[in-house]
Design a protein around this motif. Structure first.
Motif, short mmCIF file in Angstrom:
data_model
loop_
_atom_site.label_atom_id
_atom_site.label_comp_id
_atom_site.label_asym_id
_atom_site.label_seq_id
_atom_site.Cartn_x
_atom_site.Cartn_y
_atom_site.Cartn_z
N LEU A 301 21.45 -25.93 48.24
CA LEU A 301 21.69 -25.37 46.92
C LEU A 301 20.63 -24.30 46.63
O LEU A 301 20.94 -23.20 46.14
N ARG A 302 19.39 -24.62 46.98
CA ARG A 302 18.29 -23.69 46.76
C ARG A 302 18.55 -22.36 47.49
O ARG A 302 18.45 -21.29 46.91
N LEU A 305 21.71 -20.52 46.13
CA LEU A 305 21.47 -19.94 44.80
C LEU A 305 20.81 -18.58 44.91
O LEU A 305 21.24 -17.62 44.27
N ILE A 339 17.68 -14.56 35.61
CA ILE A 339 18.50 -15.78 35.67
C ILE A 339 19.56 -15.77 34.58
O ILE A 339 20.72 -16.12 34.82
N ARG A 343 23.59 -15.90 35.13
CA ARG A 343 24.47 -16.90 34.53
C ARG A 343 25.42 -16.28 33.52
O ARG A 343 26.18 -16.99 32.86
N LEU B 305 15.26 -20.32 39.84
CA LEU B 305 16.70 -20.56 39.94
C LEU B 305 16.99 -22.03 40.20
O LEU B 305 17.84 -22.64 39.54
N ILE B 306 16.29 -22.61 41.17
CA ILE B 306 16.59 -24.01 41.51
C ILE B 306 16.18 -24.92 40.36
O ILE B 306 16.87 -25.88 40.04
N ALA B 308 16.17 -24.10 37.15
CA ALA B 308 17.18 -23.94 36.10
C ALA B 308 18.48 -24.67 36.48
O ALA B 308 19.11 -25.31 35.65
N ALA B 309 18.83 -24.59 37.77
CA ALA B 309 20.07 -25.24 38.23
C ALA B 309 19.95 -26.76 38.14
O ALA B 309 20.87 -27.43 37.67
#
Lengths: 345, 345
Positions: A301-302, A305, A339, A343, B305-306, B308-309
């Protein structure tokens, strides 16, 4: 389905080489390939081989390949060299490549150059393992150069981690032990015909005993039950394990060997097999497997992303960098704005 | 403004200690602190000190602190130990902490435990440097334990990287040289009273000469112009640089020293100062600074990012992990869905 996936699943040697390169290059298209291959993975026994330079990992890997081949198993090898972010080469792989298994169609060896960015290497290794797994390699060895944090991360992508030690490597061995203990499933004390082998074994035993009280209990119980060249705390369990169920709590066995002469290799192969059964058949083993999978999803995921953000934001990132450079904005606020943009806020 | 920020800017010793802990723990609230401090940063000379264990980095750092203090500069030290993801401690820092500078209010020393996750450590180091910078430390030393990839990443957060070598450290030095060359701005060959010091210097010279043709040209030009204990390729430039503008192209000078006796330290301090001027006053230096800043924004974006995710997706990540574990979905598709969710698609 990806045409390359079809060819890899059909055991096409050129296709697997291309697939590995594709995955290592991480150009984006590799994700579809991995999706197509995933349902056909999970069958191989993935073994990480790590340890200090000079411990004889390459020779030992060579012997392990030989032993697995004698069992009729196909073998895949990934030789990873993350020590230098600049060399761009994988020395070990080349060394192995020139070895006697190079012409055996049941052995596929590939060296992995470092990616140069942190975090990406273990994901890369994991994905390349999947390609070899789908191709049909029954045993996959991931050999690393040293025992740094990167290597430890990489071995976490394996089901079983073999840590290779040798007598007389000095302080470095001591210094690196703390990190090694937690990642080792099986210890091999190679070059066991040299002076100091017993003391290396005793050091490891002590280290394992100090690790947890439970481990200490297991260690004192197993002492005196030395069978063959199996000498360490968990060795009694290994020795007893021909057909018997694996122990619920795994204590890393310590096995002496002399890879150059092929001594102790059979016992080592047995210990690796017992550990695999531990991973698959015990509750603790399954729990560990799930934990590792969770790590993979989070790591993936990292990486995904940042890839998605770079692709979505493009030039806006460069503009933010310029603004920070001109001290018009601090890097923390600049990041937050990027960010929000990503989003769609 | 963050109350802690105000106190740090007012040179409150307790506040800076709390601020560093806050930033190292990365609980989230630290971002506002860093935003508040950022406008007050950029004044310190940040020096990364790396090199193999046994090269004498701690003793050398001790001498550098002494020299900077004699110049009337305040010093901050971050001792980073990323070699073991499990130790949780920073041995070096403790060693220094007990040293003779512990009671000097102009010296602030803090050891940094590893974060245990890749990528985060250099961001952490960078943010802690900002806290010390805002606090008013004029020179900030970032001392690392070894010379692995993590350490190289960390030194990239410094304006100047000092690589410490010593004679007779053997193969490890050879093996790590490839990565060291690109990160070194200044080389110190410590323990220069020992046999083999000249050969270590020659090895480094050769390595630098082989590095680039331009470097090779600079090396051959500077040979024979040995001044004081300045012996390496870039040393002629350093020797000539009292007041003169720094060279447009930087070649890492190689300086011999004996830290235990304080020999060669003055020359080393001079070389570090010239390099700082190179970074600030030359076009190439400024270009490098901008490149590093761009790296920081991208790295910061990756981490933010990670974070926030994870905060936005929460339980959905665990559900994805379970689905992958049950092989209901492949990890690649699971990741894509999580990102779509995060972006509100």
């Amino acid at each position: 389905m990806h045409e390359l996936a079809e060819r890899i699943l059909a055991h096409d040697l050129r296709a697997v080489a291309r697939g590995l390169r594709f995955v290592d290059d991480r150009t984006g298209g590799h994700v579809q390939l991995l999706k197509d291959l995933f349902p056909h993975t999970g069958k191989a026994h993935v073994i990480g081989v790590t340890g200090n330079p000079g411990a004889g990992k390459s020779t030992l890997c060579d012997r392990l390949i030989e032993a697995f081949r004698k069992e009729g198993k196909t073998v895949g090898v990934l030789a990873v060299d993350p020590t230098s972010p600049y060399s761009g080469g994988a020395i070990l792989g080349d060394r192995i490549r020139m070895g006697r298994h190079a012409t055996d169609p049941g052995v596929f060896i590939r060296s992995v150059a470092t990616r140069g960015h942190l975090g990406g290497l273990s994901q890369s290794a994991r994905d390349m393992v999947r390609v070899l797994d789908a191709y049909g390699s029954e045993v996959i060895l991931i050999e690393t150069v040293g025992v740094g944090q990167d290597e430890i991360e990489i071995t976490r992508t394996a089901a079983t981690t073999l840590v290779v030690m040798a007598p007389g490597l000095g302080d470095d061995v001591q210094a690196s032990k703390a990190g090694i203990l937690e990642c080792a499933d099986v210890f091999a004390v190679n070059k066991a015909d040299r002076d100091g082998a017993d003391s290396t074994v005793r050091d490891l035993e002590l280290m394992i005993a100090l690790g947890t009280e439970t481990m200490a209990a297991a260690a004192s119980k197993s002492r005196g039950h030395v069978v063959h060249s199996n000498v360490g705390p968990g060795s009694a369990a290994i020795a007893a394990a021909d057909g018997a169920p694996p122990p619920e709590r795994w204590t890393p066995p310590i096995l002496k060997c002399v890879a150059t002469r092929g001594e102790g290799i059979a016992e080592l192969v047995k210990a690796l097999a017992v550990h695999r059964r531990w991973v698959e058949e015990t509750e603790a083993g399954r729990a560990r497997r799930e934990l590792r999978l969770a790590e993979e999803v989070r790591e993936g995921l990292r990486e995904a992303l940042i890839e998605a953000a770079v692709s979505a934001l493009g030039e806006k990132i460069d503009a933010a960098v310029r603004a920070v450079g001109a001290r018009e904005v601090d890097p923390y606020a600049a990041t937050e704005r990027l960010i929000e943009e990503f989003r769609g806020r």
